[in-house]
Design a protein around this motif. Structure first.
Motif, PDB file in Angstrom:
ATOM      1  N   THR A  45      -0.801   7.973   5.702  1.00 36.09           N
ATOM      2  CA  THR A  45      -1.871   7.056   5.346  1.00 36.09           C
ATOM      3  C   THR A  45      -2.427   6.344   6.578  1.00 36.09           C
ATOM      4  OG1 THR A  45      -0.512   6.609   3.391  1.00 36.09           O
ATOM      5  CG2 THR A  45      -2.447   5.238   3.712  1.00 36.09           C
ATOM      6  N   PRO A  46      -3.719   6.503   6.882  1.00 30.38           N
ATOM      7  CA  PRO A  46      -4.292   5.752   8.003  1.00 30.38           C
ATOM      8  C   PRO A  46      -4.456   4.266   7.635  1.00 30.38           C
ATOM      9  CG  PRO A  46      -5.596   7.722   7.492  1.00 30.38           C
ATOM     10  CD  PRO A  46      -4.683   7.482   6.339  1.00 30.38           C
ATOM     11  N   ILE A  47      -3.563   3.429   8.130  1.00 28.21           N
ATOM     12  CA  ILE A  47      -3.569   1.993   7.848  1.00 28.21           C
ATOM     13  C   ILE A  47      -3.466   1.240   9.175  1.00 28.21           C
ATOM     14  CG2 ILE A  47      -2.355   0.086   6.709  1.00 28.21           C
ATOM     15  CD1 ILE A  47      -1.238   2.071   4.710  1.00 28.21           C
ATOM     16  N   ALA A  48      -4.283   0.202   9.325  1.00 25.68           N
ATOM     17  CA  ALA A  48      -4.249  -0.637  10.515  1.00 25.68           C
ATOM     18  C   ALA A  48      -4.190  -2.092  10.073  1.00 25.68           C
ATOM     19  CB  ALA A  48      -5.485  -0.388  11.376  1.00 25.68           C
ATOM     20  N   GLY A  49      -3.698  -2.947  10.952  1.00 26.44           N
ATOM     21  CA  GLY A  49      -3.683  -4.358  10.609  1.00 26.44           C
ATOM     22  C   GLY A  49      -2.997  -5.182  11.680  1.00 26.44           C
ATOM     23  N   TYR A  50      -3.465  -6.416  11.849  1.00 20.10           N
ATOM     24  CA  TYR A  50      -2.836  -7.284  12.836  1.00 20.10           C
ATOM     25  C   TYR A  50      -3.009  -8.740  12.420  1.00 20.10           C
ATOM     26  CZ  TYR A  50      -7.600  -7.943  14.675  1.00 20.10           C
ATOM     27  OH  TYR A  50      -8.928  -8.227  14.813  1.00 20.10           O
ATOM     28  N   THR A  51      -2.092  -9.569  12.894  1.00 12.87           N
ATOM     29  CA  THR A  51      -2.060 -10.985  12.540  1.00 12.87           C
ATOM     30  C   THR A  51      -2.250 -11.830  13.788  1.00 12.87           C
ATOM     31  OG1 THR A  51      -0.457 -10.445  10.815  1.00 12.87           O
ATOM     32  CG2 THR A  51      -0.698 -12.767  11.365  1.00 12.87           C
ATOM     33  N   GLU A  52      -3.082 -12.833  13.687  1.00 14.05           N
ATOM     34  CA  GLU A  52      -3.250 -13.823  14.750  1.00 14.05           C
ATOM     35  C   GLU A  52      -2.681 -15.153  14.270  1.00 14.05           C
ATOM     36  OE1 GLU A  52      -7.244 -12.703  17.067  1.00 14.05           O
ATOM     37  OE2 GLU A  52      -7.581 -13.054  14.937  1.00 14.05           O
ATOM     38  N   LEU A 106       0.815  -1.210   0.000  1.00 15.99           N
ATOM     39  CA  LEU A 106       0.000   0.000   0.000  1.00 15.99           C
ATOM     40  C   LEU A 106       0.849   1.260   0.000  1.00 15.99           C
ATOM     41  CD1 LEU A 106      -2.690  -1.074   2.604  1.00 15.99           C
ATOM     42  CD2 LEU A 106      -2.937  -0.960   0.122  1.00 15.99           C
ATOM     43  N   ASP A 107       2.184   1.081  -0.025  1.00 16.46           N
ATOM     44  CA  ASP A 107       3.095   2.213   0.086  1.00 16.46           C
ATOM     45  C   ASP A 107       2.781   2.994   1.354  1.00 16.46           C
ATOM     46  OD1 ASP A 107       5.188   3.909  -0.608  1.00 16.46           O
ATOM     47  OD2 ASP A 107       3.913   5.237  -1.805  1.00 16.46           O
ATOM     48  N   GLY A 108       2.568   2.230   2.438  1.00 19.53           N
ATOM     49  CA  GLY A 108       2.135   2.846   3.684  1.00 19.53           C
ATOM     50  C   GLY A 108       3.162   3.802   4.251  1.00 19.53           C
ATOM     51  N   SER A 109       2.714   4.971   4.629  1.00 17.87           N
ATOM     52  CA  SER A 109       3.593   5.967   5.233  1.00 17.87           C
ATOM     53  C   SER A 109       2.841   6.648   6.363  1.00 17.87           C
ATOM     54  CB  SER A 109       4.001   7.011   4.193  1.00 17.87           C
ATOM     55  OG  SER A 109       2.895   7.851   3.881  1.00 17.87           O
ATOM     56  N   CYS A 110       3.487   7.642   6.955  1.00 18.24           N
ATOM     57  CA  CYS A 110       2.819   8.374   8.026  1.00 18.24           C
ATOM     58  C   CYS A 110       1.687   9.257   7.511  1.00 18.24           C
ATOM     59  CB  CYS A 110       3.845   9.218   8.778  1.00 18.24           C
ATOM     60  SG  CYS A 110       4.881   8.252   9.881  1.00 18.24           S
ATOM     61  N   PHE A 135      -5.733   6.754  -2.002  1.00 19.08           N
ATOM     62  CA  PHE A 135      -4.577   7.243  -1.247  1.00 19.08           C
ATOM     63  C   PHE A 135      -4.131   8.621  -1.727  1.00 19.08           C
ATOM     64  CE2 PHE A 135      -4.348   2.667  -0.637  1.00 19.08           C
ATOM     65  CZ  PHE A 135      -4.166   2.586   0.720  1.00 19.08           C
ATOM     66  N   GLU A 136      -4.280   8.876  -3.011  1.00 23.25           N
ATOM     67  CA  GLU A 136      -3.741  10.114  -3.573  1.00 23.25           C
ATOM     68  C   GLU A 136      -4.394  11.361  -3.032  1.00 23.25           C
ATOM     69  OE1 GLU A 136      -4.324   7.355  -5.157  1.00 23.25           O
ATOM     70  OE2 GLU A 136      -2.305   6.838  -5.827  1.00 23.25           O
ATOM     71  N   ILE A 183      -5.698  -6.719  -2.484  1.00 21.00           N
ATOM     72  CA  ILE A 183      -7.155  -6.849  -2.359  1.00 21.00           C
ATOM     73  C   ILE A 183      -7.774  -5.558  -1.848  1.00 21.00           C
ATOM     74  CG2 ILE A 183      -9.001  -7.991  -1.065  1.00 21.00           C
ATOM     75  CD1 ILE A 183      -7.236 -10.551  -1.113  1.00 21.00           C
ATOM     76  N   ILE A 184      -7.189  -4.996  -0.798  1.00 22.42           N
ATOM     77  CA  ILE A 184      -7.786  -3.801  -0.198  1.00 22.42           C
ATOM     78  C   ILE A 184      -7.585  -2.570  -1.082  1.00 22.42           C
ATOM     79  CG2 ILE A 184      -5.909  -2.856   1.251  1.00 22.42           C
ATOM     80  CD1 ILE A 184      -7.987  -2.855   3.578  1.00 22.42           C
ATOM     81  N   ARG A 185      -6.487  -2.539  -1.824  1.00 23.05           N
ATOM     82  CA  ARG A 185      -6.283  -1.432  -2.774  1.00 23.05           C
ATOM     83  C   ARG A 185      -7.345  -1.489  -3.863  1.00 23.05           C
ATOM     84  NH1 ARG A 185      -2.514   2.221  -4.424  1.00 23.05           N
ATOM     85  NH2 ARG A 185      -0.882   1.597  -2.966  1.00 23.05           N
ATOM     86  N   ALA A 186      -7.660  -2.697  -4.337  1.00 22.13           N
ATOM     87  CA  ALA A 186      -8.691  -2.851  -5.366  1.00 22.13           C
ATOM     88  C   ALA A 186     -10.067  -2.452  -4.824  1.00 22.13           C
ATOM     89  CB  ALA A 186      -8.715  -4.287  -5.869  1.00 22.13           C
ATOM     90  N   LYS A 187     -10.333  -2.795  -3.569  1.00 22.49           N
ATOM     91  CA  LYS A 187     -11.605  -2.407  -2.941  1.00 22.49           C
ATOM     92  C   LYS A 187     -11.745  -0.894  -2.866  1.00 22.49           C
ATOM     93  CE  LYS A 187     -12.799  -6.237   0.195  1.00 22.49           C
ATOM     94  NZ  LYS A 187     -13.066  -6.579   1.614  1.00 22.49           N
ATOM     95  N   ALA A 188     -10.663  -0.240  -2.477  1.00 23.02           N
ATOM     96  CA  ALA A 188     -10.705   1.214  -2.284  1.00 23.02           C
ATOM     97  C   ALA A 188     -10.840   1.953  -3.608  1.00 23.02           C
ATOM     98  CB  ALA A 188      -9.459   1.671  -1.546  1.00 23.02           C
TER      99      ALA A 188
END
Length: 309
Positions: free
Chosen positions: A246-253, A240-244, A305-306, A295-300
């Protein structure tokens, strides 16, 4: 045989020092080494020095790592200890994340001065946070609340809160635990409702590619499950080219030898939200994270982001 102390690079905040000391102590225990075989080298980063502006305005996450990486690259440091969520997804040439310590609690802690929970804050209350993710999630749940930039070390933010500058703030619970401040939160936020930053709660160690002596030292304390989970989360961010900005969250179980990932992206005002869930074997961590990002980029859709980058 190693005769000179290993030089460990770190920032100078109490939390950063606690993380460096934990790394040193784990290495001492794993290898039967004495404390004098390690030297903790404290460096000030630009991210520490500039406290009056949001990170996005002054250059992003790399501001917490540049000075450390400069000395790591030229050999003045043997390795550096970081909070994983502060690490850019692209590292300088010749450097890599070689180990992770066992992950701490991933949750955000809510610290309320005028109410114990986010939902109980009075209408129009003010919350201090420098994280775009937290700001967006707060606005999603409580659009009436005013969110203001709140930067500084843990102690600085708690002091500002006590002084009455804001009604509440949020901090990573992992950091509070490492500082022995588990009595500070008034509530802990459920990751399903308030997902953490990718890699939150994990300490990573950065070293030089090809430095076999350091690799051998660090491999003894690398936590495999944390390595897999955070590798997935960082791959999600990188896709997602995540940076400061971009509001991005995520966690793995972890479920046996499988990883279950939940990811979220938001507009800064919290009104637009897209989510993704994916699971697969630990051995596919990198590919799973990249796929979740696609997947989430396609959804958005194009331009999500731009609009605020």
């Amino acid at each position: 045989m190693q005769t000179k102390p290993f030089r460990i690079g770190t920032r100078g905040s109490p939390l950063a020092l606690a993380q460096a000391h934990e790394t040193r102590d784990r290495l001492m225990a794993a290898h039967g080494l004495t404390e004098d075989m390690f030297e903790i080298v404290v460096l000030s980063t630009q991210g520490d020095r500039v406290q009056d502006r949001a990170l996005a305005e002054i250059g992003g996450k790399g501001l917490f790592t540049y000075e450390l990486e400069e000395q790591l690259a030229d050999g003045r440091l043997d390795f550096a200890v970081h909070s994983s969520k502060d690490m850019p997804t692209v590292l300088p040439s010749g450097l890599y994340i070689s180990a992770y310590l066992p992950r701490e609690d991933i949750r955000d802690a809510f610290i309320g001065r005028t109410a114990p929970t986010l939902m109980e804050l009075p209408h129009g209350a003010t919350v201090g946070s420098s994280s775009l993710r937290r700001q967006a999630l707060i606005r999603r749940l409580r659009p009436d609340i005013s969110v203001v930039i709140f930067r500084g070390a843990v102690e600085t933010r708690l002091r500002k809160l006590a002084e009455g500058q804001v009604d509440a703030t949020l901090l990573a619970y992992a950091g509070l635990k490492r500082l022995g401040k588990t009595d500070v939160p008034t509530a802990l936020l459920d990751p399903k409702d308030f997902p953490p930053a990718p890699a939150q709660g994990a300490i990573c160690i950065e070293s030089r590619i090809g430095d076999e002596r350091t690799d051998e030292l660090l491999s003894a304390i690398n936590d495999g499950p944390t390595f897999d989970a955070v590798t997935l989360e960082r791959a999600f961010l990188a896709t997602l080219d995540g940076s400061c900005r971009t509001p991005i969250a995520g966690y793995t179980e972890l479920d046996g030898d499988r990883l279950k990932f939940s990811g979220t992206i938001l507009s800064p005002d919290g009104t637009e939200v897209h989510e993704v869930a994916i699971d697969g074997p630990c051995s596919d961590a990198l590919a799973l994270g990249a796929r979740a990002g696609e997947i989430i980029r396609a959804k958005a859709g194009p331009g999500f982001f731009e609009g605020w980058s």
